[in-house]
Design an enzyme around this catalytic site. Structure first.
Site, PDB file in Angstrom:
ATOM      1  CG  ASP A  47       0.798  30.910 -18.727  1.00 20.74           C
ATOM      2  OD1 ASP A  47       1.146  32.124 -19.526  1.00 20.74           O
ATOM      3  OD2 ASP A  47       0.882  29.966 -19.278  1.00 20.74           O
ATOM      4  N   GLY A  60       3.023  27.072 -25.955  1.00 20.25           N
ATOM      5  CA  GLY A  60       2.760  26.045 -26.937  1.00 20.25           C
ATOM      6  C   GLY A  60       4.174  25.020 -26.944  1.00 20.25           C
TER       7      GLY A  60
HETATM    8  P1  13P Z   1       1.803  23.444 -24.369  1.00 20.89           P
HETATM    9  O1  13P Z   1       0.575  22.961 -23.318  1.00 20.89           O
HETATM   10  O2  13P Z   1       1.354  23.095 -25.666  1.00 20.89           O
HETATM   11  O3  13P Z   1       3.049  22.866 -23.644  1.00 20.89           O
HETATM   12  O4  13P Z   1       1.621  24.839 -23.790  1.00 20.89           O
HETATM   13  C1  13P Z   1       1.894  25.476 -22.632  1.00 20.89           C
HETATM   14  C2  13P Z   1       1.490  26.954 -22.386  1.00 20.89           C
HETATM   15  O5  13P Z   1       1.883  27.620 -23.652  1.00 20.89           O
HETATM   16  C3  13P Z   1       1.207  27.388 -21.405  1.00 20.89           C
HETATM   17  O6  13P Z   1       1.088  28.828 -21.629  1.00 20.89           O
END
Ligand code: 13P
Length: 396
Positions: free
Chosen positions: A82, A210
């Protein structure tokens, strides 16, 4: 056994109107917690390895544990890289065992994002790996440090999304409709009308980054409007740190095992809450029937060479073989060994482990491999043979 094709997993969620959770793996505690939660909820799950976290752990050292956890699970699991920063880092992630990649070029102008994403798709699809693109910009950093990932939120345009998806060939698309990475003050306002337009303009599963800090109702509306994967990390980090703080308060002199006690359960409960909310609980069996299993393959080359060839000469040939790991995407590692029988039929073996059968096809026709075989190996071979094999999954 249930390491599965990521695209198949998300497509199932897309068709059946629920979202799979992609949870950030920060360490072994998180890995165990996420896997226990997925097993308890009988849910498919994505293990997310976030590149900005690699400064906190040794990625190559953690990945064998991630892969082992996925392979021994009873629920379908995929491993996603990611927020990668480059083509090279995506290749590294595939080499380590990720079967999905997301290289985040969303902060770039539209055409640069498109061309860079196309390059990732070309490399990754050639070895059977799922690709997530991102259009629009979701600011903030998962965990909290906004400095590493600055900038203003930029919403995804439905018209641009259509062209981006068609021209890049991504398997799923992360959209920006109001969420931010990391901890927020208050609950963000989400643009569902925009999301519905993006859903109508594209046919592939959509992804939310997010995922932390949204209300139950917001999750429901996101899923109703086409979101099939939700990325989630800060919420897990927050319950883990809250637990550590409580442990410190109750036993200031406790050793590390006392300070970490209960962290795994706290993370597990938070993952279970998400899995139930997002509709993926109880889906594992049906998802398993719909997803292609992820099977590593091996290509083994056996060589008989003249006894006059010195150890040093053999070693330098094997060194050349090892260089292919860095050059051909989808090659996970190369192991060399030498026959224990002095007069055995074959003197040395080169064992190439590859991500899957597509990676093997790419390897066989890749110019670096054919050059190595034709120019270095065949001229010194008196006899040679090759074997190709794949994992027997029901024995895992
Ligand atoms: P959060 O940390 O806000 O949950 O987002 C994680 C994310 O989007 C990883 O790609």
């Amino acid at each position: 056994m249930p390491l599965v094709n990521l695209s198949d997993m998300i497509t199932h969620a897309h068709h059946h109107k629920y979202a799979v959770g992609a949870f950030g793996v920060a360490n072994l505690n998180f890995l165990e917690a996420i896997m226990q939660a997925a097993e308890n909820c009988r849910a498919p799950v994505v293990l997310n390895l976030i590149e900005s976290h690699f400064s906190n752990y040794d990625f190559e050292l953690l990945m064998p544990a991630v892969t082992a956890a996925a392979k021994r699970a009873n629920v379908p699991v995929a491993i996603n890289f990611d927020h990668g920063t480059s083509l090279a880092s995506a290749e590294r992630a595939i080499r380590a065992g990720c079967n999905g990649v997301m290289v985040d070029t969303s902060a770039m102008p539209f055409s640069d994002n498109l061309w860079q994403t196309r390059d990732i798709v070309e490399m990754a699809h050639a070895c059977g790996i799922t690709v997530e693109g991102e259009l629009g910009y979701v600011p903030g950093i998962e965990g909290e440090n906004a400095k590493i990932h600055p900038g203003e939120l930029a919403y995804t345009s439905a018209t641009e999304a259509k062209g981006f998806v068609e021209r890049t060939g991504v398997d799923c698309l992360a959209v920006s409709i109001g969420t931010v990475h990391g901890r927020m003050k208050g609950i963000p306002k989400l643009d569902y009308v925009r999301l519905a337009k993006i859903k109508d303009a594209t046919t592939i599963p959509l992804v939310i980054h997010g995922g932390t800090g949204l209300s139950d109702d917001q999750y429901r509306k996101l899923i109703a409007n086409g979101i099939a994967k939700i990325n989630y990390y800060t919420g897990l980090s927050d319950v883990a740190s809250k637990r550590i703080r409580e442990n410190v308060t109750s036993d200031r002199k406790g050793d590390q095992s006392v300070l970490l006690s209960g962290v795994r359960d706290a993370v597990k409960e938070e993952v279970e809450r998400c899995l139930c909310l997002w509709g993926c609980g109880g889906r594992a069996a049906e998802v398993l029937t719909q997803c292609r299993p992820w099977q590593e393959v091996e290509h083994i080359m056996l060589y008989k060479v003249s006894a006059a060839l010195s150890e040093n000469e053999v070693t330098s040939i094997l060194r050349e073989a090892n260089k292919l790991v860095e050059v051909i995407p989808g090659v996970m590692n190369i192991q060399n060994s030498q026959s224990l029988e002095v007069d055995g039929k074959f003197r040395f073996f080169i064992r190439v482990r590859l991500a899957n059968e597509s990676a093997l096809d790419l390897f066989k026709k890749h110019p670096a491999h054919t050059r190595f075989t034709n120019k270095i190996l065949l001229p010194i071979a008196i006899e040679h043979a090759t074997l190709e094999s794949k994992e027997i999954l029901h024995l895992l």
